[in-house]
Design a protein around this motif. Sequence first.
Motif, PDB file in Angstrom:
ATOM      1  N   LEU A 168     -20.050 -69.016  27.665  1.00 56.33           N
ATOM      2  CA  LEU A 168     -19.243 -69.450  26.528  1.00 56.33           C
ATOM      3  C   LEU A 168     -18.167 -70.418  27.006  1.00 56.33           C
ATOM      4  CD1 LEU A 168     -20.291 -66.871  24.826  1.00 56.33           C
ATOM      5  CD2 LEU A 168     -18.020 -66.972  23.798  1.00 56.33           C
ATOM      6  N   ARG A 169     -18.038 -71.535  26.296  1.00 55.55           N
ATOM      7  CA  ARG A 169     -16.924 -72.430  26.597  1.00 55.55           C
ATOM      8  C   ARG A 169     -15.733 -72.057  25.731  1.00 55.55           C
ATOM      9  NH1 ARG A 169     -21.111 -76.280  26.448  1.00 55.55           N
ATOM     10  NH2 ARG A 169     -20.499 -76.784  24.319  1.00 55.55           N
ATOM     11  N   ARG A 170     -14.580 -72.545  26.145  1.00 57.36           N
ATOM     12  CA  ARG A 170     -13.364 -72.284  25.381  1.00 57.36           C
ATOM     13  C   ARG A 170     -13.509 -72.819  23.956  1.00 57.36           C
ATOM     14  NH1 ARG A 170      -9.168 -70.875  28.695  1.00 57.36           N
ATOM     15  NH2 ARG A 170     -10.294 -71.834  30.407  1.00 57.36           N
ATOM     16  N   GLY A 171     -13.162 -71.997  22.973  1.00 53.47           N
ATOM     17  CA  GLY A 171     -13.209 -72.446  21.591  1.00 53.47           C
ATOM     18  C   GLY A 171     -14.581 -72.356  20.957  1.00 53.47           C
ATOM     19  N   GLU A 172     -15.524 -71.852  21.721  1.00 53.79           N
ATOM     20  CA  GLU A 172     -16.883 -71.776  21.190  1.00 53.79           C
ATOM     21  C   GLU A 172     -17.089 -70.472  20.408  1.00 53.79           C
ATOM     22  OE1 GLU A 172     -21.051 -73.405  23.071  1.00 53.79           O
ATOM     23  OE2 GLU A 172     -19.835 -72.055  24.256  1.00 53.79           O
ATOM     24  N   VAL A 173     -17.890 -70.537  19.362  1.00 58.17           N
ATOM     25  CA  VAL A 173     -18.241 -69.345  18.593  1.00 58.17           C
ATOM     26  C   VAL A 173     -19.739 -69.105  18.762  1.00 58.17           C
ATOM     27  CG1 VAL A 173     -18.339 -68.296  16.305  1.00 58.17           C
ATOM     28  CG2 VAL A 173     -16.399 -69.769  16.927  1.00 58.17           C
ATOM     29  N   VAL A 229     -12.762 -63.745   9.577  1.00 55.33           N
ATOM     30  CA  VAL A 229     -13.341 -64.166  10.858  1.00 55.33           C
ATOM     31  C   VAL A 229     -13.544 -65.687  10.863  1.00 55.33           C
ATOM     32  CG1 VAL A 229     -15.312 -63.952  12.411  1.00 55.33           C
ATOM     33  CG2 VAL A 229     -14.462 -61.940  11.196  1.00 55.33           C
ATOM     34  N   LYS A 230     -14.008 -66.196   9.736  1.00 58.78           N
ATOM     35  CA  LYS A 230     -14.241 -67.635   9.636  1.00 58.78           C
ATOM     36  C   LYS A 230     -12.938 -68.404   9.855  1.00 58.78           C
ATOM     37  CE  LYS A 230     -16.948 -71.080   7.641  1.00 58.78           C
ATOM     38  NZ  LYS A 230     -16.154 -72.119   8.336  1.00 58.78           N
ATOM     39  N   GLY A 231     -11.852 -67.896   9.242  1.00 59.72           N
ATOM     40  CA  GLY A 231     -10.546 -68.531   9.408  1.00 59.72           C
ATOM     41  C   GLY A 231     -10.106 -68.570  10.866  1.00 59.72           C
ATOM     42  N   ILE A 232     -10.359 -67.472  11.563  1.00 53.74           N
ATOM     43  CA  ILE A 232      -9.964 -67.398  12.974  1.00 53.74           C
ATOM     44  C   ILE A 232     -10.803 -68.349  13.812  1.00 53.74           C
ATOM     45  CG2 ILE A 232     -10.044 -65.873  14.975  1.00 53.74           C
ATOM     46  CD1 ILE A 232      -9.448 -63.626  12.761  1.00 53.74           C
ATOM     47  N   ALA A 233     -12.088 -68.428  13.472  1.00 54.53           N
ATOM     48  CA  ALA A 233     -12.972 -69.353  14.186  1.00 54.53           C
ATOM     49  C   ALA A 233     -12.489 -70.791  13.981  1.00 54.53           C
ATOM     50  CB  ALA A 233     -14.409 -69.188  13.693  1.00 54.53           C
ATOM     51  N   ASP A 234     -12.103 -71.101  12.744  1.00 57.49           N
ATOM     52  CA  ASP A 234     -11.632 -72.453  12.450  1.00 57.49           C
ATOM     53  C   ASP A 234     -10.343 -72.771  13.198  1.00 57.49           C
ATOM     54  OD1 ASP A 234     -13.790 -72.788  10.829  1.00 57.49           O
ATOM     55  OD2 ASP A 234     -12.722 -72.363   8.947  1.00 57.49           O
ATOM     56  N   ASP A 235      -9.553 -71.737  13.512  1.00 58.96           N
ATOM     57  CA  ASP A 235      -8.313 -71.941  14.264  1.00 58.96           C
ATOM     58  C   ASP A 235      -8.564 -72.203  15.742  1.00 58.96           C
ATOM     59  OD1 ASP A 235      -6.891 -71.604  11.998  1.00 58.96           O
ATOM     60  OD2 ASP A 235      -6.155 -69.581  12.452  1.00 58.96           O
ATOM     61  N   ARG A 265     -26.719 -65.408   7.416  1.00 53.15           N
ATOM     62  CA  ARG A 265     -26.122 -66.617   6.830  1.00 53.15           C
ATOM     63  C   ARG A 265     -24.770 -66.904   7.484  1.00 53.15           C
ATOM     64  NH1 ARG A 265     -25.454 -66.120   0.726  1.00 53.15           N
ATOM     65  NH2 ARG A 265     -27.712 -65.897   0.854  1.00 53.15           N
ATOM     66  N   PHE A 266     -24.022 -65.816   7.723  1.00 51.72           N
ATOM     67  CA  PHE A 266     -22.723 -65.957   8.372  1.00 51.72           C
ATOM     68  C   PHE A 266     -22.894 -66.530   9.780  1.00 51.72           C
ATOM     69  CE2 PHE A 266     -19.481 -63.932  11.137  1.00 51.72           C
ATOM     70  CZ  PHE A 266     -18.365 -64.561  10.612  1.00 51.72           C
ATOM     71  N   ALA A 267     -23.854 -65.990  10.528  1.00 51.13           N
ATOM     72  CA  ALA A 267     -24.110 -66.474  11.880  1.00 51.13           C
ATOM     73  C   ALA A 267     -24.414 -67.974  11.861  1.00 51.13           C
ATOM     74  CB  ALA A 267     -25.276 -65.703  12.511  1.00 51.13           C
ATOM     75  N   ARG A 268     -25.181 -68.384  10.863  1.00 50.76           N
ATOM     76  CA  ARG A 268     -25.552 -69.792  10.785  1.00 50.76           C
ATOM     77  C   ARG A 268     -24.348 -70.675  10.449  1.00 50.76           C
ATOM     78  NH1 ARG A 268     -30.207 -70.533   6.780  1.00 50.76           N
ATOM     79  NH2 ARG A 268     -28.519 -70.061   5.326  1.00 50.76           N
ATOM     80  N   ASP A 269     -23.504 -70.160   9.528  1.00 48.41           N
ATOM     81  CA  ASP A 269     -22.378 -70.972   9.060  1.00 48.41           C
ATOM     82  C   ASP A 269     -21.268 -71.113  10.088  1.00 48.41           C
ATOM     83  OD1 ASP A 269     -23.751 -71.221   6.770  1.00 48.41           O
ATOM     84  OD2 ASP A 269     -22.537 -69.792   5.603  1.00 48.41           O
ATOM     85  N   VAL A 270     -21.007 -70.034  10.847  1.00 53.15           N
ATOM     86  CA  VAL A 270     -19.788 -69.992  11.645  1.00 53.15           C
ATOM     87  C   VAL A 270     -20.023 -70.367  13.114  1.00 53.15           C
ATOM     88  CG1 VAL A 270     -19.812 -67.581  12.391  1.00 53.15           C
ATOM     89  CG2 VAL A 270     -17.635 -68.676  11.798  1.00 53.15           C
ATOM     90  N   SER A 271     -21.270 -70.249  13.589  1.00 53.54           N
ATOM     91  CA  SER A 271     -21.499 -70.332  15.037  1.00 53.54           C
ATOM     92  C   SER A 271     -21.787 -71.742  15.524  1.00 53.54           C
ATOM     93  CB  SER A 271     -22.698 -69.453  15.432  1.00 53.54           C
ATOM     94  OG  SER A 271     -22.640 -68.217  14.779  1.00 53.54           O
ATOM     95  N   HIS A 272     -21.390 -72.003  16.757  1.00 55.45           N
ATOM     96  CA  HIS A 272     -21.842 -73.200  17.452  1.00 55.45           C
ATOM     97  C   HIS A 272     -23.227 -72.970  18.055  1.00 55.45           C
ATOM     98  CE1 HIS A 272     -17.337 -73.632  17.714  1.00 55.45           C
ATOM     99  NE2 HIS A 272     -17.706 -74.723  17.065  1.00 55.45           N
TER     100      HIS A 272
END
Lengths: 257, 219
Positions: free
Chosen positions: A30-35, A195-201, A213-220
């Motif tokens: 995992l890289r920094r900032g990666e989801v 969780v999405k908000g935190i990922a966006d931060d 669907r969540f995995a698809r939307d939020v993940s790198h």
Amino acid sequence: MENVQPLLEIRGLHKHFGSVEVLKGVDLTLRRGEVVSIIGSSGSGKTTLLRCVNLLEEFQDGDIVLDGETIGYSIVNGRRHRLRDRELSRQRSMTGMVFQSFNLFPHLTAAGNVMLGLRKVRRFGKEEARSIAERWLSRVGLASRSDHYPSQLSGGQQQRVAIARALAMDPKLVLLDEVTSALDPELVQEVLNTVKGIADDGATLLIVTHEMRFARDVSHRVVFMDQGQVVEDAPPAEIFGNSRSQRLAEFLRNTRT
Amino acid sequence: MGYTLQFGAIWASFDKLMSGLAIGLGLAIAAVAIGTCFGLLAAFASVGLSRIGRMIVTCYVMVIRNLPLLVLVLLVYFALPQAGIRLDKYESFIGALALYSGAYLTEVFRAGLTAVPKGVVEAARAIGLTRIQTNVFVTAPIMLRNALPSLGNTFIGMFKDSSIAAAIAIPELTFQARKINVDTFRVVETWIVASGLYIAACFAIASLLRRLERRFPKF
């Protein structure tokens, strides 16, 4: 990428419970900032993998390197030794963990839950810990609930307190273990939005989830695990597009609702 | 011929009964305070990592629970001086009752400990609390709340057991009642009044503990 070194590097992780092999040489970076989301059927080792990263489980072989530091074990004269409790605790505090069943401290208020680690691990004074806790509780939309006990909160609210508790510690990496599986359907979305908000931060997240669907939307990236091994590791478009392995295709067919 | 109740002689010595009650309460409080420390340590050791610790606790609980309190009190009172440990009768009784209550409290606390959710303990570890910090700030408070109802029963039991102190001539309530009995021959009256005092005191302890229970948040 400005950071060449990955934040988390798992190499050849092996874990068995007695004679049952749960993880059979897992590699993951995992890289920094990666989801990154991990999907797979139950028993594939997803949760165990998270628990190894958080040092809640011992593992028999392989390395986990977090921000340049090998965690859990030291090698002395060619032999692996589990680190002492104090070291393990320090390393655990670098990662945040959110559990499927919330696991809030029932004797403490929402604010008390968030403050305990800040006070005893991060050694903040009471006032400062309080203001950090209030800030995180309002970040997850629970500013008005900070003096409520867990038993006075809904499942979704409890899980958001648990997220605040993990993030207030300012961890390098947050592990989320099926954080919506124990929730009533109508409460799932509020937690996913958090969780999405935190990922966006920009937080670095490693997520075990059944919400495709969540995995698809939020993940790198999405990682598909099967029988203790990583079978696929690719961007969501590829995983949910024309999946390459037969096992993944089968898994996705079975989970489609 | 019927027995006519005459309480006059009892009221004349009522202050002695009250001082006896106070001594009984004092003995019980001291013993339970020490016994609680024993119980807490033993309960944590009984679920702890050290095998020797677990074995010691098992032996302690087994021995004490299979001994009548009266025998334990006499044993401590008469045997310790032979071993060169000089205690007055109060100290020796408090010691015996503390040992005795400690064994029962070990079981009460152990039951409370096993009811602490494993996931909550893991959550404490996950934010980086050490094993000791987890025990102090998470496990112990939850365990105490779990144990509170049976803790109350044990406390009341220990107070009633303070009557055994009469056997080594500690002037607590039972001892005083027996003395008044001998002085006045008002047998029935004496024991009626003594019983009333025990019941009133136990009732007071019980309602105090129930108030305490209500003050803690329900999980």
